[in-house]
Write an enzyme that holds these catalytic residues in place. Structure first.
Site, PDB file in Angstrom:
ATOM      1  N   GLY A   1       3.632   5.899   9.153  1.00  0.00           N
ATOM      2  CA  GLY A   1       5.027   5.821   8.636  1.00  0.00           C
ATOM      3  C   GLY A   1       5.928   4.826   9.035  1.00  0.00           C
ATOM      4  O   GLY A   1       6.942   4.357   8.405  1.00  0.00           O
TER       5      GLY A   1
ATOM      6  N   SER B   1       1.601  -3.897   8.008  1.00  0.00           N
ATOM      7  CA  SER B   1       0.545  -3.532   7.049  1.00  0.00           C
ATOM      8  C   SER B   1      -0.360  -2.255   7.676  1.00  0.00           C
ATOM      9  O   SER B   1      -0.313  -1.222   7.190  1.00  0.00           O
ATOM     10  CB  SER B   1      -0.435  -4.760   6.872  1.00  0.00           C
ATOM     11  OG  SER B   1      -1.413  -4.278   6.011  1.00  0.00           O
TER      12      SER B   1
ATOM     13  N   HIS C   1       0.865  -1.261   0.112  1.00  0.00           N
ATOM     14  CA  HIS C   1      -0.035  -0.025  -0.155  1.00  0.00           C
ATOM     15  C   HIS C   1       0.937   1.248  -0.027  1.00  0.00           C
ATOM     16  O   HIS C   1       0.328   2.174  -0.150  1.00  0.00           O
ATOM     17  CB  HIS C   1      -0.909  -0.030   1.091  1.00  0.00           C
ATOM     18  CG  HIS C   1      -0.459   0.278   2.662  1.00  0.00           C
ATOM     19  ND1 HIS C   1      -0.139  -0.985   3.420  1.00  0.00           N
ATOM     20  CD2 HIS C   1      -0.055   1.356   3.020  1.00  0.00           C
ATOM     21  CE1 HIS C   1       0.583  -0.246   4.476  1.00  0.00           C
ATOM     22  NE2 HIS C   1       0.489   1.016   4.233  1.00  0.00           N
TER      23      HIS C   1
ATOM     24  N   SER D   1       4.739   1.792   8.253  1.00  0.00           N
ATOM     25  CA  SER D   1       4.238   0.657   7.238  1.00  0.00           C
ATOM     26  C   SER D   1       5.299   0.122   6.431  1.00  0.00           C
ATOM     27  O   SER D   1       6.274   0.781   6.013  1.00  0.00           O
ATOM     28  CB  SER D   1       3.013   1.557   6.074  1.00  0.00           C
ATOM     29  OG  SER D   1       2.000   1.703   6.870  1.00  0.00           O
TER      30      SER D   1
ATOM     31  N   ASP E   1      -0.206  -7.521   0.706  1.00  0.00           N
ATOM     32  CA  ASP E   1       0.374  -6.032   1.125  1.00  0.00           C
ATOM     33  C   ASP E   1       1.595  -6.256   1.260  1.00  0.00           C
ATOM     34  O   ASP E   1       2.431  -5.997   2.116  1.00  0.00           O
ATOM     35  CB  ASP E   1      -0.388  -5.441   2.567  1.00  0.00           C
ATOM     36  CG  ASP E   1      -0.169  -4.020   2.773  1.00  0.00           C
ATOM     37  OD1 ASP E   1       0.289  -3.599   1.683  1.00  0.00           O
ATOM     38  OD2 ASP E   1      -0.314  -3.533   3.589  1.00  0.00           O
TER      39      ASP E   1
END
Length: 361
Positions: free
Chosen positions: A315, A332, A206, A317, A235
Site C-alpha cells: 500500500g 517500488s 506496478h 507503493s 517502475d
C-alpha cells in the site's frame, strides 16, 4: 492532495550522480584500501558543495576515479582512486582520497556477470562505494540449488562482490503519501508534477496500467487517468489530473503538517531520507546502495533503483522518498515490514521526470 510515492531508474543530475554518502558514524577499514592523507586536511563541505567537487574531480581523474561518497560525520567528500597519483589530485582539491582495489569498470563487469549468470527471483545487487564492492542480496525464497548457484557466481567474482541474506521476501509493495485507489487496489501518490503546463502526479508503474482511473478514496470519483506506466524495467507511472483536485507540491507528514517539495534530487549513499506512504505513514532511514537491480520474480526485474533501510509495507507503493525539500524517489518494493525492518527499493524521481518530460510543481 498531499504526496506519497514509491520507486526507479536513471536520469543523471550532475552533482548528485557523482556523490554517495556514508552514514554518520560509519567507518570503513580494509586491507584493500588506503586512507593516507599525508599533510593534507580534507575541506569541510556541505552535501551540495561535495557534489560540485565530485563533478570537478571526476572530470580530472577519468577512469582513475573508482566511486565517491560523502562522509556525513567528517563532512568530507571521499573519493576512491586506483593509485597514489590520483590520490594526490584528490587531496590537493580538498577531498579525502582512498586507494582501493576495484575500478568502476571492474565493478560494472561484476554486475554484468551477475546478470548473465545469476538472474534469480528474490535477488538484488547494488554498487557500494564504501566497501568498493557489488553487494548481492538474496531474500528468504532463494535456497537450495538456486542459492548454491548464486553463491558460486559471487565467489567467482572474488573481492569485487559480497553476498548477504535478507530475512524477508522481495516484492512490489502493491495495495500506499496520500492513498490513491483504482480497480486494481490501493497505492500511494508520489509527487505532484507539471507536464506541458498541466497538473499530473507520479507514482509506481506496478500500481496500474495506462488508461486506468484513480481516485483519492475507495470507490470515489476519479481525480485522474494514468497516461503512462512503465514496469518492469522501470517502475514509474504518470497520472493526469482531471477536475479541480488540489495538487500542492508537498508531502503529507501525517502529523497535521506537510513538507514542501521544491526540486528533484539524486540519492547518495548514506543520505538521510524520509518516506511517506498511505499504509505506514512517515518513516526515515538512509540510502545504502545505488543503481540496484531487483528481481521480484515472474520476470519482473527492475534496474537502476535506490536501495535503503527505510521500512515500507503493501500500500506504500508509489509513495514519496524525500530529503528536506527535494524529491528523491518513488517506493517500488522490498522485503520486511515496519516492525522487523528490511530493505526497500525506490525508483529515482529524476529518471521518471526526464522520461515523462515533467517537472516538480
Amino acid at each position: 492532495m498531499k504526496h506519497r510515492r514509491i520507486p526507479r531508474r536513471k536520469a543523471t543530475m550532475a552533482a548528485g550522480a557523482a556523490v554517495a554518502i556514508v552514514a554518520a558514524g560509519v567507518t570503513f577499514q580494509s586491507a584493500n584500501a588506503s586512507d593516507n592523507t599525508e599533510q593534507f586536511t580534507p575541506k569541510t563541505l556541505s552535501v551540495s558543495a561535495a557534489g560540485s567537487l565530485a563533478v570537478s574531480l571526476r572530470a580530472d581523474l577519468g577512469s582513475d576515479e573508482a566511486g565517491v561518497y560523502y562522509d556525513a560525520k567528517a563532512k568530507a567528500l571521499v573519493v576512491n582512486v586506483v593509485d597514489e597519483d590520483a590520490a594526490k589530485t584528490v587531496r590537493e582539491a580538498g577531498g579525502k582520497a582512498r586507494v582501493v582495489e576495484n575500478t568502476l569498470a571492474e565493478l560494472k563487469s561484476a554486475r554484468t556477470a551477475l546478470t548473465d549468470k545469476a538472474t534469480i527471483p528474490g535477488t538484488s545487487w547494488a554498487t557500494d562505494p564504501v566497501s568498493n564492492k557489488v553487494i548481492v542480496t538474496a531474500d528468504r525464497t532463494v535456497e537450495g540449488a538456486e542459492l548454491a548457484k548464486l553463491t558460486k557466481v559471487v565467489e567467482g567474482l572474488g573481492a569485487k562482490a559480497e553476498l548477504k541474506k535478507s530475512a524477508g521476501e522481495f516484492k512490489p509493495f502493491v495495495s500506499g503519501g496520500d492513498a490513491i485507489h483504482s480497480g486494481g487496489g490501493r497505492c500511494s501518490l508520489g509527487f505532484n508534477v507539471v507536464k506541458d503546463g498541466e497538473p499530473h502526479f507520479i507514482t509506481a508503474g506496478h500500481c496500474g496500467k495506462s488508461g486506468s482511473e484513480w481516485s483519492d478514496s475507495e470507490g470515489g470519483a476519479a481525480i485522474g487517468t494514468m497516461v503512462d506506466s512503465q514496469f518492469p524495467g522501470n517502475d514509474f507511472a504518470l497520472v493526469k489530473y482531471s477536475g479541480d483536485t488540489a495538487h500542492a507540491s508537498e508531502v503529507n507528514l501525517y502529523n497535521g503538517s506537510a513538507q514542501a517539495i521544491a526540486k528533484a534530487g539524486e540519492a547518495t549513499v548514506g543520505m538521510k531520507v524520509q518516506r511517506s506512504g498511505s499504509t505506514t505513514q512517515v518513516h526515515d532511514g538512509e540510502v545504502t546502495g545505488l543503481d540496484a537491480t531487483v528481481n521480484y520474480g515472474n520476470g519482473d526485474v527492475v534496474e537502476g533503483l535506490i536501495q535503503t533501510n527505510v521500512c515500507a509495507e503493501p500500500g506504500d507503493s508509489g509513495g514519496s522518498l524525500f530529503a528536506g525539500d527535494a524529491a528523491i524517489g518513488l517506493t517500488s518494493g522490498g522485503s520486511g515490514d515496519c516492525t522487523a525492518g528490511g530493505e526497500t527499493f525506490f525508483q529515482p524521481v529524476t529518471e521518471a521526470l526526464s522520461t515523462f518530460g515533467a517537472e516538480i510543481g
